[in-house]
Design a protein around this motif. Structure first.
Motif, mmCIF file in Angstrom:
data_model
loop_
_atom_site.group_PDB
_atom_site.id
_atom_site.type_symbol
_atom_site.label_atom_id
_atom_site.label_comp_id
_atom_site.label_asym_id
_atom_site.label_seq_id
_atom_site.Cartn_x
_atom_site.Cartn_y
_atom_site.Cartn_z
ATOM 1 N N MET A 1 0.767 -1.873 -0.211
ATOM 2 C CA MET A 1 -0.148 0.398 -0.097
ATOM 3 C C MET A 1 1.167 1.651 0.042
ATOM 4 O O MET A 1 1.437 1.484 0.912
ATOM 5 C CB MET A 1 -0.888 -0.143 1.411
ATOM 6 N N ASN A 2 0.392 2.454 -0.349
ATOM 7 C CA ASN A 2 0.861 3.580 -0.788
ATOM 8 C C ASN A 2 0.210 4.932 -0.300
ATOM 9 O O ASN A 2 -0.759 4.380 0.065
ATOM 10 C CB ASN A 2 1.635 3.723 -2.344
ATOM 11 N N GLU A 3 0.997 5.775 0.011
ATOM 12 C CA GLU A 3 -0.248 7.021 -0.056
ATOM 13 C C GLU A 3 -1.791 6.981 -0.955
ATOM 14 O O GLU A 3 -2.379 7.765 -0.584
ATOM 15 C CB GLU A 3 0.730 8.165 0.067
ATOM 16 N N VAL A 4 -1.031 6.827 -2.446
ATOM 17 C CA VAL A 4 -2.310 6.757 -3.001
ATOM 18 C C VAL A 4 -3.421 5.744 -2.577
ATOM 19 O O VAL A 4 -5.018 6.302 -2.121
ATOM 20 C CB VAL A 4 -2.534 6.886 -4.481
ATOM 21 N N THR A 5 -3.472 4.924 -2.575
ATOM 22 C CA THR A 5 -4.730 3.642 -1.435
ATOM 23 C C THR A 5 -4.557 4.747 -0.331
ATOM 24 O O THR A 5 -6.016 4.469 0.128
ATOM 25 C CB THR A 5 -3.349 2.252 -1.123
ATOM 26 N N PHE A 6 -4.312 4.669 0.497
ATOM 27 C CA PHE A 6 -4.596 5.562 1.422
ATOM 28 C C PHE A 6 -5.261 6.530 1.389
ATOM 29 O O PHE A 6 -6.365 6.949 2.057
ATOM 30 C CB PHE A 6 -3.511 5.879 2.619
ATOM 31 N N GLY B 1 3.942 4.196 7.748
ATOM 32 C CA GLY B 1 5.461 5.560 8.009
ATOM 33 C C GLY B 1 4.996 5.960 6.377
ATOM 34 O O GLY B 1 6.141 7.022 6.167
ATOM 35 N N VAL B 2 3.645 6.258 6.266
ATOM 36 C CA VAL B 2 3.435 6.675 4.996
ATOM 37 C C VAL B 2 3.058 8.365 5.771
ATOM 38 O O VAL B 2 1.724 9.191 6.432
ATOM 39 C CB VAL B 2 1.555 6.361 4.746
ATOM 40 N N LYS B 3 3.546 9.524 4.862
ATOM 41 C CA LYS B 3 3.512 11.089 5.298
ATOM 42 C C LYS B 3 3.489 11.844 3.962
ATOM 43 O O LYS B 3 4.358 11.994 3.372
ATOM 44 C CB LYS B 3 5.022 11.508 6.782
ATOM 45 N N ASP B 4 2.294 12.246 3.725
ATOM 46 C CA ASP B 4 2.219 12.702 2.912
ATOM 47 C C ASP B 4 1.527 13.986 2.547
ATOM 48 O O ASP B 4 0.191 13.920 3.569
ATOM 49 C CB ASP B 4 1.995 11.811 1.117
ATOM 50 N N LEU B 5 1.974 15.332 1.678
ATOM 51 C CA LEU B 5 0.663 16.017 2.376
ATOM 52 C C LEU B 5 -0.413 15.695 1.876
ATOM 53 O O LEU B 5 -1.052 16.583 2.382
ATOM 54 C CB LEU B 5 1.189 17.278 1.408
ATOM 55 N N PHE B 6 -0.535 14.939 0.076
ATOM 56 C CA PHE B 6 -2.352 14.749 0.034
ATOM 57 C C PHE B 6 -2.998 13.791 0.725
ATOM 58 O O PHE B 6 -3.660 14.435 1.799
ATOM 59 C CB PHE B 6 -2.072 14.377 -1.273
#
Length: 790
Positions: free
Chosen positions: A504-509, A536-541
Motif C-alpha cells: 500500500m502507498n499514499e494513493v491507497t490511503f 510510515g506514510v507521511k504525505d501532504l495529500f
C-alpha cells in the motif's frame, strides 16, 4: 597453412579475400585441412559476409567441434543468434565430443535470442553432464545468460555455486541486477564484493555501480561511490566521468555534475550530451541550449541523442524558431534522414508550441515506420483534452495496419473517459481482447476508463481478470469505487489489502480516507489514520485528506491536530482547514486561518475564497461574506458562477432578496442554474412566491442537467398548488432523462458502515428490521389509543 597466414593478414577487402579463397580451392587446401577453412570462416565474418562463412563451412565434408565453435561464435558476432543455436543443435545431433570452447558462444546466443529463451537451461544441463560446470569462463557465461534473460534467481544460484569469484563474475552479477531493475540489490552485491570478499573493482564495475546510484537517486550513496572512485584513481576514465555526471544530475546535484564536466579534458559528444541531459533533467532548459551552442563552437559534432535532448528543451521552452533551427541542422547533416529517431521529439516540439499541423506533417513523413511518434502524438492530444483527435489518430494507425502497442492502447483508452466516448472505449477493449496486446498499463487504463464513466461492473470485471495485481492496479480499483460513491466497497477492498499484507502507498490511503469522508465513518477513518502512521506514510495529500475527513465526520479537534502537525502546508491544506471551520459554523476561526495563510506568504485562490464564502453562509455572516466577495478583486480573482451562487445563497437566506436579484443582473455573464437556484431557495424559505413569479421568464430559459434545480422548483410549485408548472418541471426532467438522486442513511457499528436507501433491499437482517418497525408501529398505536381514552 603457415605460409598462407601472411596472405590472410594482407586481405584488406572482400575482393582480395575472395581471390585468396579461390587460390586455396585450386591448391586443394580446403578439402581436408580444417585450419584454412576455419580462417576463411573468421575472415568472411570480419569482412561483413556471414553468408559466405556459412558456405565455406558447408563445403567442408567433416567439420569438427572446433570449426562448429568458430562458426557459432561468428554468428553471435553478427547477432545471428537463432542460426548459432541451430548450429549447436546440429553439433549435438552428430554425437561428437563438444569442446568447452563452444559453450560460451552458445550461451551468448541463448541470451540474445528472444524466441528461444528455454534453450539456455538445456545447454546448462548438458554442461553439467559434461562436467564443465566448474570452468570459470563457462560459469561466467551462464551467469550472464541468466541475467540477460531475466532469470535473476538462477543467476544468483550460479554465482553462489562458483568456486572462484573474480572481478568479472562480480561485475556480471551487479550488471544483471541492474538490467532486471533490482537496483538496491545491485548496490548490496557491490558492497559484499568490496567488503566481505575484498575484491578490487575495476572501471567497468564502477560504471555499473554509478548507474545504480543514479537510479536510486540517493545523493549520500552517490558521493560515497564517487569518493571510492577518486581513491582508486578511476576518475580519469572518460566513460566513468560521463556516468558520474549523469548520476549527479539524477540525484538533483547539478553543481557536482557541472564540476565533473569541467574535469573532463577531452570532451566528446557523449560528455556534452550528458551535461545537456542533466540540465534538462534539472529543469534548467536555458542552460541546456547554451551548452549546445558551446558544443558547436568547440567543433564537437552532436549525435542523435544530443539533438533529441535539445529539441526537448526547445519544446519545453516553447521556442519554435530555435527548434526549427535544430530540425534544419539535422536535415542538413543527414543525421536522421527517415526521422527514425528524432520524430518523437519533433512531434512533441511542434505540439508544445501549438504547431499541430507541423506535428502531423512529421508524423505522416514517418508513416508506419515509427510507432513511438504516433504514441507521442496520441498521448499529447489525450493530455491536452483533445480526445476526439487522439482517437482519430488511433483509427488512422489501425487503418494503416500498424499494430498498436500497450502504450498506444493505454493512451487511447484514457481518451475515452468523457461521456459519449465510452462506446469507443469498449471497442478498443474488444481490440485488446482480440489481439491479446495487454499488460498492466492497459488494464489499469481500462479500469480507470470504466470507473470515470460510472461503469463499475465493467471495471470490476477487468479487475477480476488480472492475475498479478500491482499496487497501481489495486489503487485504480480503490479510486474507482471511491470516486463513484461506492465508499463501502472501497473500504472493504482496503480491508482485504490490509488483511492479506498487500503493498500500500499514499494513493491507497488517500482513496480510503476519501471513502471514509464520503460516508462519515469516523471510527473507520481513525483506524485508517492509525494504520497510515504504522506504515510510515507521511504525505501532504493524505494529511490534507485527513483534515477533510475528520471535519466531515464531526471531529473538528482531530482536524485541527492534523493541520497543526503538518510541517509543510500547501494552499490546499489551508483551504481544507478553512472549509472545516466553515462547515462547523466557526466563522471566526475560518477568517483567522485565512489571515494566517495570507501572512505566511500564500496568496488565496478561487477555491480558498469559495470556502470562506461558504463559511460565511453556514454561519449567516452577511457582512463578512460581502467583504470577502469584494476582496477577491484585490487578489486579481474574478468571481465565477460558484462564487456568485454562494454569495447569492448567503443574501437570500438572510432575506435580502432584492440585493441578491440585483447581484444576478450585474453579473458579467449569464447566470446558470446554480445561481438562480440559490435565489429560488431563498424565496422558498421566506415565502416570496411573488419574486418567483416575477423571475419566471428567466427561470424558463435555463436548461441544465442539475436534478436538484428541477426538483427544487417542482417542489415549490407543488407546495403552492401550481400543478401545471409542477408537471412542466417533471416533464423537463423526463425529456432530459434526469432522475432525482435518492438519499440514504447510514449507521456505523463495530467499525462497519451499513447504508439504508429508499427502495433498497438489504442483504442482511431485512426481516428482523421490518419486524422491529412493525412492533414499534403497534406500540405507537396502542399508546395513541390509551391517550385518547384518557
Amino acid at each position: 597453412m603457415t605460409q598462407y597466414m601472411p596472405l590472410f593478414r594482407s586481405c584488406s577487402s572482400l575482393r582480395t579475400l575472395t581471390q585468396l579463397h579461390a587460390h586455396l580451392l585450386v591448391a586443394g587446401r580446403l578439402r581436408h585441412d580444417p585450419l584454412p577453412v576455419t580462417k576463411l570462416i573468421e575472415s568472411y565474418t570480419h569482412m561483413g559476409s556471414p553468408h559466405s562463412s556459412r558456405l565455406v563451412f558447408e563445403s567442408f565434408p567433416y567439420p569438427d567441434s572446433f570449426m562448429y565453435g568458430v562458426l557459432i561464435k561468428c554468428n553471435v558476432w553478427c547477432h545471428l543468434f537463432d542460426a548459432a543455436i541451430d548450429l549447436y543443435h546440429r553439433l549435438v545431433s552428430e554425437k561428437t565430443q563438444i569442446s568447452k570452447f563452444v559453450y560460451p558462444s552458445v550461451l551468448r546466443a541463448c541470451a540474445g535470442s528472444r524466441e528461444r529463451l528455454g534453450v539456455g537451461e538445456k545447454v546448462h544441463g548438458r554442461i553439467v553432464k559434461s562436467g564443465l560446470d566448474g570452468d570459470d569462463v563457462i560459469e561466467t557465461s551462464l551467469l550472464c545468460m541468466y541475467g540477460q534473460t531475466g532469470n535473476l534467481s538462477d543467476a544468483v544460484k550460479v554465482f553462489d555455486g562458483m568456486s572462484v569469484r573474480d572481478i568479472v563474475a562480480w561485475s556480471t552479477l551487479v550488471s544483471s541486477c541492474l538490467e532486471n531493475g533490482e537496483v538496491v540489490e545491485a548496490l548490496r552485491v557491490f558492497k559484499c564484493m568490496v567488503g566481505d570478499d575484498g575484491v578490487e573493482p575495476d572501471a567497468v564495475t564502477m560504471i555499473s555501480v554509478v548507474e545504480g546510484c543514479g537510479e536510486v537517486g540517493c545523493l549520500r550513496t552517490a558521493k560515497s561511490v564517487h569518493g571510492m572512485i577518486t581513491r582508486k584513481m578511476f576518475d580519469f576514465d572518460e566513460t566513468l566521468c560521463n556516468s558520474l555526471l549523469s548520476m549527479y544530475s539524477k540525484c538533483g546535484d547539478l553543481l557536482s555534475a557541472e564540476r565533473i564536466f569541467e574535469m573532463i579534458v577531452n570532451k566528446n559528444a557523449v560528455s556534452w550530451t550528458a551535461v545537456i541531459s542533466s540540465y534538462n533533467r534539472g529543469g534548467v532548459y536555458e542552460k541546456a541550449l547554451r551548452s549546445f551552442g558551446e558544443m558547436l563552437k568547440h567543433g564537437v559534432e552532436p549525435n542523435l541523442v544530443t539533438l533529441y535532448s535539445v529539441l526537448s528543451s526547445c519544446g519545453l521552452l516553447k521556442l519554435v524558431r530555435e527548434g526549427k533551427s535544430v530540425h534544419g541542422f539535422a536535415v542538413r547533416r543527414e543525421l536522421d534522414p527517415n526521422y527514425e529517431s528524432l520524430s518523437p521529439a519533433l512531434v512533441e516540439l511542434y505540439a508544445e508550441c501549438g504547431r499541430l499541423t507541423d506535428s502531423e506533417a512529421v508524423l505522416h513523413v514517418v508513416g508506419d515506420r515509427n510507432i513511438v511518434s504516433w504514441n507521442s502524438f496520441i498521448s499529447l492530444y489525450a493530455n491536452k483534452g483533445m480526445e476526439i483527435e487522439a482517437l482519430s489518430l488511433f483509427r488512422q494507425m489501425v487503418t494503416r495496419l500498424m499494430r498498436p502497442d500497450s502504450f498506444t492502447l493505454a493512451s487511447s483508452i484514457s481518451s475515452c473517459v468523457n461521456d459519449g466516448l465510452v462506446r469507443l472505449g469498449k471497442q478498443i477493449h474488444g481490440h485488446v481482447v482480440r489481439t491479446d496486446v495487454s499488460d498492466e498499463f492497459v488494464q489499469n487504463s481500462m479500469i480507470d476508463m470504466y470507473s470515470k464513466n460510472g461503469l463499475m461492473d465493467s471495471a470490476c470485471a477487468v479487475f477480476g481478470q488480472i492475475k498479478d495485481r500491482s499496487v497501481v492496479t489495486w489503487n485504480s480499483m480503490l479510486c474507482g469505487f471511491s470516486q463513484n460513491g461506492n465508499s463501502l466497497e472501497a473500504i472493504n477492498l482496503f480491508d482485504y489489502m490490509y488483511r492479506n499484507g498487500l503493498e500500500m502507498n499514499e494513493v491507497t490511503f488517500l482513496a480510503v480516507i476519501q471513502a471514509c469522508s464520503s460516508i462519515g465513518s469516523l471510527e473507520k477513518g481513525r483506524w485508517v489514520h492509525h494504520k497510515l502512521i504504522l506504515c510510515g506514510v507521511k504525505d501532504l495529500f493524505t494529511e490534507t485528506a485527513l483534515i477533510d475527513m475528520y471535519a466531515k465526520c464531526g471531529d473538528l479537534d482531530a482536524a485541527e491536530t492534523v493541520f497543526k502537525a503538518m510541517s509543510n502546508k500547501s494552499i490546499v491544506s489551508w483551504s481544507s482547514m478553512i472549509n472545516a471551520y466553515g462547515m462547523h459554523g466557526r466563522i471566526g476561526s475560518a477568517i483567522s486561518t485565512f489571515n494566517q495563510m495570507v501572512e505566511s506568504g500564500i496568496e488565496p485562490n478561487e477555491v480558498v475564497f469559495m470556502n470562506v464564502l461558504s463559511a460565511c453562509g453556514h454561519s449567516g455572516s452577511v457582512k463578512e461574506g460581502r467583504f470577502y466577495f469584494n476582496l477577491m478583486k484585490s487578489f486579481g480573482i474574478s468571481p465565477n458562477s460558484e462564487h456568485f451562487a454562494c454569495f447569492i445563497d448567503l443574501l437570500s437566506r438572510s432575506g435580502d432578496l432584492k440585493e441578491a436579484y440585483r447581484t444576478i443582473k450585474e453579473m458579467p455573464s449569464l447566470a446558470d442554474a446554480s445561481v438562480w437556484g440559490s435565489l429560488v431557495n431563498g424565496c422558498r424559505i421566506h415565502q416570496r412566491m411573488d419574486i418567483i413569479k416575477a423571475i419566471k421568464k428567466d427561470l424558463s430559459e435555463i436548461v441544465t442537467d442539475d436534478t436538484g434545480y428541477y426538483t427544487l422548483l417542482s417542489n415549490i410549485y407543488a407546495e403552492e398548488g401550481e400543478w401545471e408548472e409542477f408537471r412542466r418541471m417533471r416533464s423537463a426532467m423526463k425529456s432530459l432523462r434526469l432522475k432525482k438522486v435518492p438519499g440514504y442513511s447510514s449507521i456505523e457499528i463495530d467499525q462497519k458502515v451499513y447504508r439504508f436507501g429508499a427502495g433498497e433491499e438489504l442483504c442482511f437482517g431485512t426481516e428482523e428490521i421490518y419486524m422491529c418497525l412493525r412492533n414499534l408501529q403497534h406500540v405507537t398505536l396502542e399508546a395513541d389509543c390509551l391517550q385518547t381514552n384518557e
